[in-house]
Enzyme design. Structure first.
Site, PDB file in Angstrom:
ATOM      1  N   LYS A 207       0.834  -1.197   0.000  1.00  0.00           N
ATOM      2  CA  LYS A 207       0.000   0.000   0.000  1.00  0.00           C
ATOM      3  C   LYS A 207       0.877   1.258   0.000  1.00  0.00           C
ATOM      4  O   LYS A 207       0.698   2.159  -0.793  1.00  0.00           O
ATOM      5  CB  LYS A 207      -0.926  -0.027   1.223  1.00  0.00           C
ATOM      6  N   GLU A 213      10.499  -4.882   4.345  1.00  0.00           N
ATOM      7  CA  GLU A 213      10.535  -6.294   3.932  1.00  0.00           C
ATOM      8  C   GLU A 213      10.228  -6.414   2.440  1.00  0.00           C
ATOM      9  O   GLU A 213      10.919  -7.109   1.693  1.00  0.00           O
ATOM     10  CB  GLU A 213       9.488  -7.114   4.714  1.00  0.00           C
ATOM     11  N   GLY A 267      -4.905  -1.867   4.828  1.00  0.00           N
ATOM     12  CA  GLY A 267      -4.148  -2.985   4.272  1.00  0.00           C
ATOM     13  C   GLY A 267      -4.814  -4.326   4.539  1.00  0.00           C
ATOM     14  O   GLY A 267      -4.914  -5.180   3.657  1.00  0.00           O
ATOM     15  N   ARG A 268      -5.285  -4.527   5.764  1.00  0.00           N
ATOM     16  CA  ARG A 268      -5.873  -5.827   6.133  1.00  0.00           C
ATOM     17  C   ARG A 268      -7.267  -6.012   5.568  1.00  0.00           C
ATOM     18  O   ARG A 268      -7.884  -7.053   5.787  1.00  0.00           O
ATOM     19  CB  ARG A 268      -5.853  -5.988   7.652  1.00  0.00           C
ATOM     20  N   GLU A 353      -4.924  -6.670  14.572  1.00  0.00           N
ATOM     21  CA  GLU A 353      -4.410  -5.345  14.215  1.00  0.00           C
ATOM     22  C   GLU A 353      -5.541  -4.316  14.310  1.00  0.00           C
ATOM     23  O   GLU A 353      -5.308  -3.139  14.552  1.00  0.00           O
ATOM     24  CB  GLU A 353      -3.817  -5.356  12.797  1.00  0.00           C
ATOM     25  N   HIS A 384      -5.956 -33.450  17.072  1.00  0.00           N
ATOM     26  CA  HIS A 384      -4.872 -34.312  17.533  1.00  0.00           C
ATOM     27  C   HIS A 384      -3.727 -33.496  18.115  1.00  0.00           C
ATOM     28  O   HIS A 384      -2.641 -34.031  18.345  1.00  0.00           O
ATOM     29  CB  HIS A 384      -4.383 -35.188  16.380  1.00  0.00           C
ATOM     30  N   LYS A 504       9.043  -1.027  13.997  1.00  0.00           N
ATOM     31  CA  LYS A 504       9.618  -0.895  12.648  1.00  0.00           C
ATOM     32  C   LYS A 504      10.736   0.152  12.655  1.00  0.00           C
ATOM     33  O   LYS A 504      11.811  -0.062  12.109  1.00  0.00           O
ATOM     34  CB  LYS A 504       8.545  -0.374  11.676  1.00  0.00           C
TER      35      LYS A 504
HETATM   36  O1  F6P Z   1       3.092  -3.264   9.789  1.00  0.00           O
HETATM   37  C1  F6P Z   1       1.730  -3.201   9.625  1.00  0.00           C
HETATM   38  C2  F6P Z   1       1.312  -2.818   8.237  1.00  0.00           C
HETATM   39  O2  F6P Z   1       1.269  -1.447   8.114  1.00  0.00           O
HETATM   40  C3  F6P Z   1      -0.025  -3.465   7.925  1.00  0.00           C
HETATM   41  O3  F6P Z   1      -1.091  -2.743   8.391  1.00  0.00           O
HETATM   42  C4  F6P Z   1       0.054  -3.600   6.462  1.00  0.00           C
HETATM   43  O4  F6P Z   1      -0.886  -4.514   5.983  1.00  0.00           O
HETATM   44  C5  F6P Z   1       1.475  -4.054   6.281  1.00  0.00           C
HETATM   45  O5  F6P Z   1       2.194  -3.321   7.249  1.00  0.00           O
HETATM   46  C6  F6P Z   1       2.055  -3.864   4.920  1.00  0.00           C
HETATM   47  O6  F6P Z   1       2.029  -2.534   4.528  1.00  0.00           O
HETATM   48  P1  F6P Z   1       2.202  -2.112   3.016  1.00  0.00           P
HETATM   49  O7  F6P Z   1       1.094  -2.707   2.241  1.00  0.00           O
HETATM   50  O8  F6P Z   1       2.166  -0.619   3.017  1.00  0.00           O
HETATM   51  O9  F6P Z   1       3.534  -2.638   2.546  1.00  0.00           O
END
Ligand code: F6P
Length: 541
Positions: A207, A213, A267-268, A353, A384, A504
């Site tokens: 987003k 990452e 995002g979620r 979240e 199990h 972060k």
């Molecule tokens: O670290 C949390 C977050 O901001 C989430 O809310 C989001 O889904 C994820 O990181 C990834 O963010 P982006 O889509 O901006 O890379």
């Protein structure tokens, strides 16, 4: 309601009622009220919910519904669907429901024709997905795409990854999807293994397009591609999904090959929009739109059904009942479907979240527990592993069981066995087995206590006809709205996530202390100092 819901008379009434009901057994409640099972059901689109195995009576439900009224749930639902800026800490509308509005719907928010924007992106996605599926879009050397690798994390990973697993049977174009998220190099290394650069398409999903990452993994992927096919290949093998065109261009992806969304999609809550591109390529635009129709059907149910027959409202209120009155800390989600094996992980972000908050939307501290801890595994694997604790442990773990009547494909009656297990578990959890019943089976007296099944363990059972794109959309929308109901009662902003920011930033600040040649001189705290020194030593630095 503004202010503290726990000070309301509705909350107090629930507290008093809980004291009266807490000692009652589900066995008794069923015996006293033969019509209970038939009455305590609700249908939303194709989803059938039996909530009779909950520790509630009609009075409980009435009190919970009164609480919902007191919290202003009706007005808040209307506000969300209208596009009011209910995400107050970010001053944003919350309009994931607009991602699945039909083309002929009307919604103008802040002067923007939201429906037209949504369908323009869906059309662009569909056009692109069709070209990839029909082998018109080819890699730089002219070979068709065989694997789509989605690079994203959190909401830009869990949704499409979960849904791809759920709908694998519908992936009919010979294109498989892989998902890379972790900054652990093992993730991208494992996922690139065996891939042919000539037939691989990367969908970089973020987003913000600033997530460490994702950008790191995307750079590794680009190097892997360029080493094999050269710089010019990038435009044929990389597309982006983002709200941030400037950052996409800066990364080197042509913004013509970018699929957008908007700040009013969290995002979620985003995989039913452009973040679902990798899923759409795998299963095709038609299936994707069936999924959106499923989402929309439950949106409409949530928006219009009276609260006493409203599935997300009832399930959300039950969450409040156990969290705040019984002191339950977690909710297990137990899909009896191997295809839904990533569903609990997806729900963890969606729910935790969203509602893992300690202050209300107005900044004041909450005075009750919020944010159920969601966890789970598919049945029968969970049986199990951890069901022992569910049946005989000291903790109360309310659980959602999810089952489907039809398998995509059956073998030797296995699907009926699967369903029999679901039904057996919910019945055993609710009604247990008494010491007398066990003794009557001839069990030695000393062993009887070990075999007693206390019962009275509450469950919801959701039964759907079949796991299809539509029912998947329905299920996800159901949980999105459960989150909304709970967040409204707690009065929190379910749509921000400030709590993940500090960690972060600190990781970025700390990284040089691990990597620099010179030992660092400043540390955030003594424990972290010791760990940094140990890490450097182990790495020979
Ligand atoms: O670290 C949390 C977050 O901001 C989430 O809310 C989001 O889904 C994820 O990181 C990834 O963010 P982006 O889509 O901006 O890379």
């Amino acid at each position: 309601m503004n202010g503290d819901i726990t000070q309301s008379q509705e909350w107090a009434a629930l507290g008093k009622h809980h004291d009266e009901l807490a000692g009652r057994q589900l066995r008794e409640l069923f015996a006293e009220d033969p019509g209970r099972a038939g009455r305590m059901t609700v249908t939303a689109a194709d989803l059938f919910l039996d909530y009779s195995k909950h520790r509630v009576t009609q009075e409980t439900l009435d009190l919970l519904l009164a609480l919902a009224e007191r919290a202003g749930l009706r007005e808040r639902i209307d506000a969300m669907f209208r596009g009011v800026h209910i995400n107050v800490s970010e001053d944003r509308a919350v309009l994931h429901t607009a991602l699945r509005l039909p083309r002929d719907a009307e919604l103008v928010v802040d002067g923007q024709d939201v429906v037209a924007d949504v369908h323009a992106v869906l059309d662009k996605m569909s056009h692109f997905a069709d070209r990839v599926r029909d082998k018109q879009w080819r890699g730089a050397t002219g070979k068709p795409i065989e694997t789509v690798v989605n690079i994203g994390i959190g909401g830009s990973d869990l949704g499409p990854a979960m849904a791809y697993e759920a709908l694998r049977d519908y992936a009919d174009a010979g294109i498989t999807a892989r998902f890379v998220s972790n900054i652990d190099p093992a993730d991208i290394t494992g996922n690139l293994a065996g891939l042919d650069p000539e037939t691989t398409l990367f969908v970089v999903s973020s987003k913000t397009f600033t997530t460490l990452e994702t950008l790191t993994n995307a750079r590794v992927a680009r190097r892997w591609l360029v080493e094999a096919l050269g710089d010019d290949a990038v435009s044929k093998h990389f597309v982006a999904v983002s709200t941030n065109a400037a950052k996409v261009a800066e990364f080197g992806i042509d913004t013509d090959n970018m699929f957008g969304f908007w700040d009013w999609v969290g995002g979620r809550y985003s995989y039913d929009g452009a973040i679902g591109l990798s899923l759409m390529i795998a299963v095709g635009p038609e299936r994707f739109r069936e999924m959106l129709a499923g989402f929309h059907a439950v949106d409409e149910h949530f928006r219009t059904a009276p609260f006493e027959a409203n599935m997300p409202v009832l399930m959300g209120l039950l969450g409040i009942w156990y969290t705040d009155f019984f002191g339950a800390e977690t909710r297990a989600v137990l899909p009896y479907s191997q295809r839904l094996h990533r569903f609990p992980a997806y729900l963890q972000q969606l729910t935790m979240e969203s509602n893992g908050k300690s202050v209300r939307a107005d900044g004041t501290a909450v005075t009750t527990d919020t944010g159920e801890i969601f966890w789970g595994e598919p049945g029968t694997n969970g049986q199990h592993a951890f069901y022992q604790l569910l049946h005989q442990g000291t903790r109360l773990v309310p659980a959602d069981f999810i089952g489907f009547a039809e398998p995509y494909e059956d073998r030797e009656g296995m699907h009926d066995q699967l369903t029999a297990n679901l039904l057996a578990q919910t019945s055993a959890l609710a009604f247990g087995k008494t010491a007398d019943e066990i003794a009557a089976e001839g069990t030695a007296a000393a062993i009887v206590p070990h075999k007693v099944m206390p019962g009275n363990r509450p469950t919801s059972t959701i039964l759907a006809p079949k796991l299809t794109p539509s029912t998947l959309g329905q299920l996800v929308a159901l949980y999105e709205h459960i989150v909304f109901v709970e967040g409204t009662i707690w009065g929190v902003d379910s749509f921000d996530q400030w709590g993940v920011e500090l960690g972060k930033k600190m990781a970025l600040d700390l990284a040089p202390a691990l990597t620099s040649d010179e030992p660092p001189t400043e540390f955030p705290d003594a424990s972290t100092e010791q760990l940094i020194r140990r890490y450097r030593e182990l790495r020979g630095r």
